[in-house]
Design a protein around this motif. Sequence first.
Motif, PDB file in Angstrom:
ATOM      1  N   VAL A 119       2.229   6.023  12.036  1.00 37.55           N
ATOM      2  CA  VAL A 119       1.746   4.825  11.341  1.00 37.55           C
ATOM      3  C   VAL A 119       2.295   3.566  12.004  1.00 37.55           C
ATOM      4  CG1 VAL A 119       1.724   3.566   9.137  1.00 37.55           C
ATOM      5  CG2 VAL A 119       1.432   6.056   9.160  1.00 37.55           C
ATOM      6  N   PHE A 120       3.548   3.625  12.444  1.00 41.22           N
ATOM      7  CA  PHE A 120       4.152   2.493  13.151  1.00 41.22           C
ATOM      8  C   PHE A 120       3.324   2.153  14.393  1.00 41.22           C
ATOM      9  CE2 PHE A 120       7.178   0.933  16.422  1.00 41.22           C
ATOM     10  CZ  PHE A 120       7.527  -0.265  15.808  1.00 41.22           C
ATOM     11  N   ALA A 142       0.879  -1.170   0.000  1.00 42.67           N
ATOM     12  CA  ALA A 142       0.000   0.000   0.000  1.00 42.67           C
ATOM     13  C   ALA A 142       0.916   1.220   0.000  1.00 42.67           C
ATOM     14  CB  ALA A 142      -0.911  -0.006   1.223  1.00 42.67           C
ATOM     15  N   ALA A 143       0.985   1.910  -1.125  1.00 38.18           N
ATOM     16  CA  ALA A 143       2.000   2.936  -1.346  1.00 38.18           C
ATOM     17  C   ALA A 143       1.429   4.339  -1.232  1.00 38.18           C
ATOM     18  CB  ALA A 143       2.625   2.745  -2.727  1.00 38.18           C
ATOM     19  N   SER A 144       2.231   5.246  -0.693  1.00 36.16           N
ATOM     20  CA  SER A 144       1.899   6.682  -0.635  1.00 36.16           C
ATOM     21  C   SER A 144       0.585   6.948   0.083  1.00 36.16           C
ATOM     22  CB  SER A 144       1.867   7.268  -2.050  1.00 36.16           C
ATOM     23  OG  SER A 144       3.108   7.134  -2.685  1.00 36.16           O
ATOM     24  N   VAL A 175      -2.362   1.847  -4.710  1.00 31.87           N
ATOM     25  CA  VAL A 175      -1.801   3.205  -4.783  1.00 31.87           C
ATOM     26  C   VAL A 175      -2.657   4.150  -3.946  1.00 31.87           C
ATOM     27  CG1 VAL A 175      -1.102   5.086  -6.305  1.00 31.87           C
ATOM     28  CG2 VAL A 175      -0.915   2.716  -7.085  1.00 31.87           C
ATOM     29  N   GLY A 176      -2.026   4.776  -2.956  1.00 30.46           N
ATOM     30  CA  GLY A 176      -2.731   5.609  -1.986  1.00 30.46           C
ATOM     31  C   GLY A 176      -3.102   6.991  -2.480  1.00 30.46           C
ATOM     32  N   GLY A 177      -3.597   7.800  -1.542  1.00 27.90           N
ATOM     33  CA  GLY A 177      -4.132   9.112  -1.900  1.00 27.90           C
ATOM     34  C   GLY A 177      -5.477   8.991  -2.578  1.00 27.90           C
ATOM     35  N   SER A 178      -6.017   7.775  -2.604  1.00 26.48           N
ATOM     36  CA  SER A 178      -7.247   7.504  -3.353  1.00 26.48           C
ATOM     37  C   SER A 178      -8.432   7.177  -2.449  1.00 26.48           C
ATOM     38  CB  SER A 178      -7.011   6.349  -4.340  1.00 26.48           C
ATOM     39  OG  SER A 178      -6.474   5.215  -3.681  1.00 26.48           O
ATOM     40  N   GLY A 220      -5.813   8.677   7.496  1.00 30.36           N
ATOM     41  CA  GLY A 220      -7.142   8.093   7.295  1.00 30.36           C
ATOM     42  C   GLY A 220      -7.114   6.849   6.442  1.00 30.36           C
ATOM     43  N   GLU A 221      -6.099   6.705   5.613  1.00 34.15           N
ATOM     44  CA  GLU A 221      -6.029   5.543   4.721  1.00 34.15           C
ATOM     45  C   GLU A 221      -5.408   4.328   5.401  1.00 34.15           C
ATOM     46  OE1 GLU A 221      -5.855   6.858   0.180  1.00 34.15           O
ATOM     47  OE2 GLU A 221      -3.997   7.349   1.231  1.00 34.15           O
ATOM     48  N   ASP A 222      -4.500   4.567   6.326  1.00 33.58           N
ATOM     49  CA  ASP A 222      -3.808   3.446   6.972  1.00 33.58           C
ATOM     50  C   ASP A 222      -4.788   2.534   7.698  1.00 33.58           C
ATOM     51  OD1 ASP A 222      -1.127   4.626   6.344  1.00 33.58           O
ATOM     52  OD2 ASP A 222      -1.876   6.171   7.685  1.00 33.58           O
ATOM     53  N   GLU A 223      -5.802   3.144   8.333  1.00 37.79           N
ATOM     54  CA  GLU A 223      -6.831   2.371   9.032  1.00 37.79           C
ATOM     55  C   GLU A 223      -7.555   1.447   8.053  1.00 37.79           C
ATOM     56  OE1 GLU A 223      -9.368   1.185  12.200  1.00 37.79           O
ATOM     57  OE2 GLU A 223      -7.497   2.332  12.245  1.00 37.79           O
ATOM     58  N   ILE A 224      -7.888   1.966   6.871  1.00 36.33           N
ATOM     59  CA  ILE A 224      -8.567   1.173   5.849  1.00 36.33           C
ATOM     60  C   ILE A 224      -7.672   0.028   5.378  1.00 36.33           C
ATOM     61  CG2 ILE A 224      -9.515   1.254   3.493  1.00 36.33           C
ATOM     62  CD1 ILE A 224     -10.239   4.220   4.081  1.00 36.33           C
ATOM     63  N   ILE A 225      -6.417   0.337   5.137  1.00 40.39           N
ATOM     64  CA  ILE A 225      -5.463  -0.661   4.664  1.00 40.39           C
ATOM     65  C   ILE A 225      -5.277  -1.772   5.699  1.00 40.39           C
ATOM     66  CG2 ILE A 225      -3.059  -1.049   3.979  1.00 40.39           C
ATOM     67  CD1 ILE A 225      -4.750   0.598   1.963  1.00 40.39           C
TER      68      ILE A 225
END
Length: 426
Positions: free
Chosen positions: A282-283, A242-244, A330-333, A248-253
């Motif tokens: 994030v860690f 899961a890049a870039s 690809v993140g930011g999405s 809010g996205e890390d939780e989803i990932i």
Amino acid sequence: MTFYTTIRLIYSTLFFLSLPFIVLQKLIRSRKNKGYRSRWSERFGFVKFQLPQSIWIHCVSVGESIALAPLVKKLAKTHPDEHLLITTMTPTGSAQVTKLYQGYDNIHHTYIPYDIPLFLNHFIKKVNPKLCIIMETELWPNLLACCKKRHIPLILTNARLSKKSAKGYQKIIFITRHMLNCISHINAQTQADAQRFIALHADEKKVSVTGNIKYDFEIDKQVKQQAATLKQKLGTRFTWVAASTHPGEDEIILKAHQKIKQQYPNALLILVPRHPERFDTVFQSIQDHHFKVARRSKNNDEHLEDIDVYLGDTMGELMCFYAVSDIAFVGGSFSNTGGHNMLEPAALSKPILSGPSTFNFTQVAEQLQQNQALLIARNYQELAKYIIDLIQQPEKQKQMGENALRCFNTNKGALDKQLTIIEKAL
């Protein structure tokens, strides 16, 4: 004094008055990224070197720096006697530029000064640009006006303009028209981008459709060597990246990874946050989800076969992480940021997944979807489902990767088109 000059004067005054708040904001950000508190003088136009003449190239941050590298390197090679000056706005972009052009004696780097005539004039006197090239759509009123006043040709290259941005510029059409009038030529990525610029009163004769230069990068030979070494340490198991990612996205990932591991306990996630200041946060989030995690920056080679998540907390290794992985997200999405460059995993023949926000790469996303190389997930459940389906269908996984690479190769050629127009200006 014209009405537009008056508007710029008001804008410059307000910008100048806001500088204490801008400085304070950067000091706050520097608590997580020390780069924001260094080299302050450059942001006020004080360059540590003097150039007799230069080709000035501006790119905002990391993604633009990487995309522009083939063009910069070709200019440096074909014009060895010219000084090339690369400016960026962010510490991450600066670090990337420094890394990209090690060994190039005729390539220099500094931060771009704030868009205030006093700073810009001092900067321009020091670097003496004969041509200014701006990547994508970084339009600053005073920068454009200063270049026009000094008869410095200005090219907007790899230019893109989304429907949303075009509507914003349309609301200030009087200002927009004056800014576009300062530009010598616009190298638009697509016909739609070109038409949006023309609709904003850009001179049609000064707009060309040259394609997206992001298709024209070459993969460094060291990438695959680094990936092979890393893969050996991580073990031969299913790996997705899961890049870039943005806040809010890390939780989803991580939620998606939990679902994947219910069926495939040995699955590995490589999580790569977009901004260095988020690495520690994030860690901690990974640990809060009860995953066994290792950090790339620690360079710990032991027991990597047992980890659930590998945190990519280094700079400049994203292509290596893509190469190691079987599937790329690809993140930011998921964060309504508009997405990031999907062409990097495509060039490595990887199946690509994304969230619904892809407006920064609309054409790229559409082409990848049409070529059955990209899947769009709306939430973590769909993301997990798509990945599980691809694990269960290795032939489909392979076909998507091949489709991605074919789409990437088919769209090359923008570099030569953009260089031709730049050479004319030189």
